[in-house]
Design an enzyme around this catalytic site. Structure first.
Site, PDB file in Angstrom:
ATOM      1  N   LYS A  70      12.613  -7.620  -4.845  1.00  0.00           N
ATOM      2  CA  LYS A  70      13.211  -6.714  -3.847  1.00  0.00           C
ATOM      3  C   LYS A  70      14.002  -7.532  -2.833  1.00  0.00           C
ATOM      4  O   LYS A  70      13.434  -8.365  -2.126  1.00  0.00           O
ATOM      5  CB  LYS A  70      12.060  -5.963  -3.162  1.00  0.00           C
ATOM      6  CG  LYS A  70      12.464  -5.063  -2.009  1.00  0.00           C
ATOM      7  CD  LYS A  70      11.235  -4.290  -1.541  1.00  0.00           C
ATOM      8  CE  LYS A  70      11.501  -3.431  -0.335  1.00  0.00           C
ATOM      9  NZ  LYS A  70      10.293  -2.718   0.119  1.00  0.00           N
ATOM     10  N   THR A 104       5.286  -1.763   5.171  1.00  0.00           N
ATOM     11  CA  THR A 104       4.660  -2.779   6.014  1.00  0.00           C
ATOM     12  C   THR A 104       3.132  -2.815   5.945  1.00  0.00           C
ATOM     13  O   THR A 104       2.521  -3.726   6.491  1.00  0.00           O
ATOM     14  CB  THR A 104       5.067  -2.547   7.487  1.00  0.00           C
ATOM     15  OG1 THR A 104       5.010  -1.146   7.771  1.00  0.00           O
ATOM     16  CG2 THR A 104       6.457  -3.051   7.763  1.00  0.00           C
ATOM     17  N   LEU A 109      -5.596   1.023   6.209  1.00  0.00           N
ATOM     18  CA  LEU A 109      -5.421   2.348   6.793  1.00  0.00           C
ATOM     19  C   LEU A 109      -6.529   2.674   7.789  1.00  0.00           C
ATOM     20  O   LEU A 109      -6.362   3.542   8.649  1.00  0.00           O
ATOM     21  CB  LEU A 109      -5.353   3.397   5.677  1.00  0.00           C
ATOM     22  CG  LEU A 109      -4.244   3.136   4.635  1.00  0.00           C
ATOM     23  CD1 LEU A 109      -4.262   4.212   3.555  1.00  0.00           C
ATOM     24  CD2 LEU A 109      -2.875   3.063   5.290  1.00  0.00           C
ATOM     25  N   GLU A 127       9.353   0.962   5.776  1.00  0.00           N
ATOM     26  CA  GLU A 127       9.730  -0.440   5.571  1.00  0.00           C
ATOM     27  C   GLU A 127       8.604  -1.189   4.843  1.00  0.00           C
ATOM     28  O   GLU A 127       8.532  -2.417   4.907  1.00  0.00           O
ATOM     29  CB  GLU A 127      10.058  -1.109   6.909  1.00  0.00           C
ATOM     30  CG  GLU A 127      11.350  -0.611   7.565  1.00  0.00           C
ATOM     31  CD  GLU A 127      12.616  -1.289   7.037  1.00  0.00           C
ATOM     32  OE1 GLU A 127      12.501  -2.201   6.204  1.00  0.00           O
ATOM     33  OE2 GLU A 127      13.719  -0.881   7.452  1.00  0.00           O
ATOM     34  N   ILE A 145       0.806  -3.350   3.588  1.00  0.00           N
ATOM     35  CA  ILE A 145       0.107  -4.466   2.929  1.00  0.00           C
ATOM     36  C   ILE A 145       0.361  -5.763   3.711  1.00  0.00           C
ATOM     37  O   ILE A 145      -0.535  -6.599   3.840  1.00  0.00           O
ATOM     38  CB  ILE A 145       0.505  -4.551   1.437  1.00  0.00           C
ATOM     39  CG1 ILE A 145      -0.055  -3.296   0.730  1.00  0.00           C
ATOM     40  CG2 ILE A 145      -0.047  -5.821   0.791  1.00  0.00           C
ATOM     41  CD1 ILE A 145       0.397  -3.111  -0.699  1.00  0.00           C
TER      42      ILE A 145
HETATM   43  C1  LIG Z   1       2.481   7.684   1.159  1.00  0.00           C
HETATM   44  C2  LIG Z   1       2.111   6.258   1.299  1.00  0.00           C
HETATM   45  C3  LIG Z   1       2.970   5.256   0.846  1.00  0.00           C
HETATM   46  C4  LIG Z   1       2.679   3.908   1.014  1.00  0.00           C
HETATM   47  N1  LIG Z   1       3.580   2.955   0.649  1.00  0.00           N
HETATM   48  C5  LIG Z   1       3.320   1.654   0.947  1.00  0.00           C
HETATM   49  C6  LIG Z   1       4.272   0.641   0.687  1.00  0.00           C
HETATM   50  O1  LIG Z   1       5.367   0.902   0.175  1.00  0.00           O
HETATM   51  N2  LIG Z   1       3.963  -0.642   1.004  1.00  0.00           N
HETATM   52  C7  LIG Z   1       2.782  -0.953   1.591  1.00  0.00           C
HETATM   53  O2  LIG Z   1       2.566  -2.125   1.910  1.00  0.00           O
HETATM   54  N3  LIG Z   1       1.867  -0.007   1.835  1.00  0.00           N
HETATM   55  C8  LIG Z   1       2.108   1.276   1.550  1.00  0.00           C
HETATM   56  N4  LIG Z   1       1.186   2.229   1.839  1.00  0.00           N
HETATM   57  C9  LIG Z   1      -0.102   1.835   2.374  1.00  0.00           C
HETATM   58  C10 LIG Z   1      -1.014   1.454   1.239  1.00  0.00           C
HETATM   59  O3  LIG Z   1      -1.286   2.578   0.463  1.00  0.00           O
HETATM   60  C11 LIG Z   1      -2.245   0.893   1.826  1.00  0.00           C
HETATM   61  O4  LIG Z   1      -1.894  -0.228   2.566  1.00  0.00           O
HETATM   62  C12 LIG Z   1      -3.221   0.517   0.742  1.00  0.00           C
HETATM   63  O5  LIG Z   1      -3.559   1.637  -0.004  1.00  0.00           O
HETATM   64  C13 LIG Z   1      -4.466  -0.099   1.299  1.00  0.00           C
HETATM   65  O6  LIG Z   1      -5.139   0.885   1.946  1.00  0.00           O
HETATM   66  P1  LIG Z   1      -6.650   0.816   2.309  1.00  0.00           P
HETATM   67  O7  LIG Z   1      -7.416  -0.075   1.399  1.00  0.00           O
HETATM   68  O8  LIG Z   1      -6.739   0.565   3.757  1.00  0.00           O
HETATM   69  O9  LIG Z   1      -7.072   2.325   2.067  1.00  0.00           O
HETATM   70  P2  LIG Z   1      -7.223   3.146   0.678  1.00  0.00           P
HETATM   71  O10 LIG Z   1      -6.275   2.671  -0.343  1.00  0.00           O
HETATM   72  O11 LIG Z   1      -7.199   4.566   1.107  1.00  0.00           O
HETATM   73  O12 LIG Z   1      -8.669   2.738   0.238  1.00  0.00           O
HETATM   74  C14 LIG Z   1      -9.830   3.198   0.912  1.00  0.00           C
HETATM   75  C15 LIG Z   1     -11.014   2.980  -0.005  1.00  0.00           C
HETATM   76  O13 LIG Z   1     -12.199   3.290   0.682  1.00  0.00           O
HETATM   77  C16 LIG Z   1     -13.056   3.963  -0.196  1.00  0.00           C
HETATM   78  N5  LIG Z   1     -14.023   4.802   0.531  1.00  0.00           N
HETATM   79  C17 LIG Z   1     -13.776   5.802   1.423  1.00  0.00           C
HETATM   80  N6  LIG Z   1     -14.928   6.360   1.822  1.00  0.00           N
HETATM   81  C18 LIG Z   1     -15.931   5.682   1.186  1.00  0.00           C
HETATM   82  C19 LIG Z   1     -17.364   5.797   1.189  1.00  0.00           C
HETATM   83  N7  LIG Z   1     -18.021   6.723   1.888  1.00  0.00           N
HETATM   84  N8  LIG Z   1     -18.066   4.934   0.427  1.00  0.00           N
HETATM   85  C20 LIG Z   1     -17.439   3.973  -0.318  1.00  0.00           C
HETATM   86  N9  LIG Z   1     -16.090   3.840  -0.368  1.00  0.00           N
HETATM   87  C21 LIG Z   1     -15.363   4.688   0.383  1.00  0.00           C
HETATM   88  C22 LIG Z   1     -12.116   4.840  -1.027  1.00  0.00           C
HETATM   89  O14 LIG Z   1     -12.705   5.223  -2.244  1.00  0.00           O
HETATM   90  C23 LIG Z   1     -10.955   3.877  -1.239  1.00  0.00           C
HETATM   91  O15 LIG Z   1     -11.144   3.084  -2.385  1.00  0.00           O
HETATM   92  C24 LIG Z   1       1.464   3.564   1.641  1.00  0.00           C
HETATM   93  C25 LIG Z   1       0.572   4.563   2.059  1.00  0.00           C
HETATM   94  C26 LIG Z   1       0.893   5.892   1.901  1.00  0.00           C
HETATM   95  C27 LIG Z   1      -0.080   6.944   2.377  1.00  0.00           C
END
Ligand SMILES: Cc1cc2nc3c(=O)[nH]c(=O)nc-3n(C[C@H](O)[C@H](O)[C@H](O)COP(=O)(O)OP(=O)(O)OC[C@H]3O[C@@H](n4cnc5c(N)ncnc54)[C@H](O)[C@@H]3O)c2cc1C
Length: 447
Positions: A23, A290, A279, A288, A292
């Site tokens: 990219k 951001t 998140l 953008e 990750i």
């Molecule tokens: C629409 C959208 C587009 C995106 N695009 C980008 C992008 O282009 N570039 C980028 O860098 N980021 C992007 N992101 C952000 C990216 O999705 C997150 O950074 C990434 O998913 C990491 O998120 P996370 O691990 O914090 O949360 P999640 O991926 O939501 O993971 C949370 C985890 O916690 C677990 N969990 C929740 N409750 C419990 C429980 N009670 N017991 C055990 N486990 C539990 C869930 O099962 C899940 O596995 C985007 C997000 C969205 C919403």
């Protein structure tokens, strides 16, 4: 690639295993006005002269009617438009080919699996289960144990909350609080859907502004990722899905996945013995890409400030202050995309164009409007190039430029500008096609 080196990740292996592509930037379509498009490149424009950023000289030339379009001075934009890619070659000291800057477009699920394998191979113990209860220490208020649905109790000294939007520990157990930024970033929903690959992947992401949000298009080696980010005050889910479907360039290969969120940041990313990442720490929409990055920089900061059992408060305060600043800087950059627009064709864009923005952003725009000056505040993620790309791409025109740019004799400046544009063009001509590069180093098996 610092963290990749730290973890011993081989880049070609990572790209292959995550079906990734390279990219060079993001193309923004219809943001400044309907029918307009520009690319926000990584890397820089032209080259610094007389200790002053290139764009000041470009504005001087442009005002005199003698400059080519700004894009012609960026190898990132030139290569992106030509569908070319290579890694930077530092041995070519004075060539733009030494300065190519890039990121990745990858399959997030494959990336998660890839990192999990690395972590487990390095000795990380993984316990699978749903957390049903979080128990706190009665005296310190620290999280002491997690209870899983099968009855397993997980005890710990330090907990990293990666539970996503819910923030199971940081919010659910500790009630840390969330600062809502949706008045600046009103999009609160998204619907995502993959479609078939219909052509060789382009080396950039496309973000197309829609009537009540915007649509992403991310080409991977295996498929194309798409999503429509929208504001539920202005469009409902069914209509949002219709917009998304109409913008697909291949047959859909997954069911639509609807997501809800609220832009903002946790009041303290680190509270007591819980550090929230991802998140759980906050949400800034993916305009953008951001999130990750924020996870990685949070991990790096945690390593710097890693606690012992005393949990030194000044260390925690420092971590929280730096995290907050990082989120605010990215927020301002994202808000700029919505604010700097001439669009008045929908209620959503009227709302964005006329909204009150954070004072920090207002100040940056005002300084740029006056004399084209841009600042990168204490190593913030987005450089002067990024700010310039969006400001210029969305029609914010400075009244003047840095006075040093006026010191070069006109002929000398014209000759230098011509040389720089020619060097960019010549460099792009030497680069391989993006797909050819992938085939050579890191292609997936597509049979
Ligand atoms: C629409 C959208 C587009 C995106 N695009 C980008 C992008 O282009 N570039 C980028 O860098 N980021 C992007 N992101 C952000 C990216 O999705 C997150 O950074 C990434 O998913 C990491 O998120 P996370 O691990 O914090 O949360 P999640 O991926 O939501 O993971 C949370 C985890 O916690 C677990 N969990 C929740 N409750 C419990 C429980 N009670 N017991 C055990 N486990 C539990 C869930 O099962 C899940 O596995 C985007 C997000 C969205 C919403």
């Amino acid at each position: 690639m610092q963290s990749a080196q730290l973890l011993g990740i081989d880049e070609n292996d990572f790209v292959r295993r995550t079906a990734a592509t390279f990219k060079l930037g993001i193309e923004f379509v219809d943001w400044g006005g309907l029918g307009q498009r520009y690319i926000h490149p990584f890397g820089s424009y032209g080259q610094e002269m007389e200790g002053v950023h290139f764009h000041h000289f470009w504005y001087r030339q442009a005002q005199a009617g003698g400059a080519l379009p700004l894009d012609r001075y960026s190898i990132g934009v030139g290569a992106a438009r030509a569908g070319k890619f290579q890694r930077p070659d530092p041995s070519l000291v004075h060539s733009p080919l030494a300065t190519i800057a890039y990121a990745y477009q990858f399959d997030a699920a494959l990336y998660a699996r890839y990192l999990r394998e690395l972590a487990e191979a390095a000795g990380t113990l993984r316990v699978e289960g749903r957390i049903v209860d979080v128990r706190l220490n009665g005296e310190s208020g620290h999280v002491e144990t997690l209870l899983l649905d099968d009855g397993t109790v997980v005890a710990g000294d330090l907990f990293i909350d990666c539970s996503g939007f819910r923030g199971l520990l940081i919010e659910g157990a500790l009630g840390t609080g969330y600062d809502d930024w949706s008045s600046y970033l009103p999009c609160d929903r998204a619907v995502a859907r993959a479609c078939e690959r219909v052509a060789d992947p382009i080396p950039y992401t496309r973000a197309t502004a829609k009537a009540a949000g915007w649509q992403w298009r991310i080409p991977l080696q295996s498929r194309t990722g798409n999503g429509h980010v929208y504001c539920s005050d202005h469009i409902d889910d069914d209509a949002a899905l219709r917009v998304l479907n109409a913008g697909l360039d291949g047959k859909p290969i997954s069911e639509p996945n609807f997501l809800r969120f609220k832009a903002g940041v946790r009041r303290k990313a680190w509270n007591r013995n819980v550090v929230s990442l991802g998140l759980a720490a906050g949400f800034l929409e993916p305009l953008e890409s951001t999130s990750i990055h924020l996870i990685q920089s949070g991990i790096a900061r945690l390593l710097t400030n890693f606690p012992d059992k005393r949990f030194n408060t000044p260390d925690i305060d420092y971590y929280n202050r730096r995290t907050r600043i990082e989120y605010e800087q990215i927020r301002d950059f994202l808000v700029l995309h919505y604010k700097a627009t001439d669009r008045d064709d929908s209620a959503f864009w009227n709302r964005c164009r006329t909204m009150v923005v954070p004072a920090s952003l207002e100040q940056r725009i005002a300084i740029f409007r006056e004399n084209a000056r841009l600042y990168r505040e204490d190593s913030e993620l987005f450089s002067e190039t990024s700010w310039l790309a969006v400001l210029h791409g969305q029609n914010v025109v400075p009244r003047s430029h840095h006075p040093i740019a006026d010191l070069l004799p006109p002929d000398e400046l014209a000759a230098r500008m011509t040389r720089i544009a020619a060097a960019m063009e010549g460099s792009v001509a030497r680069m391989p096609e993006h797909q050819v590069f992938i085939d050579h180093y890191c292609a997936i098996d597509r049979r």
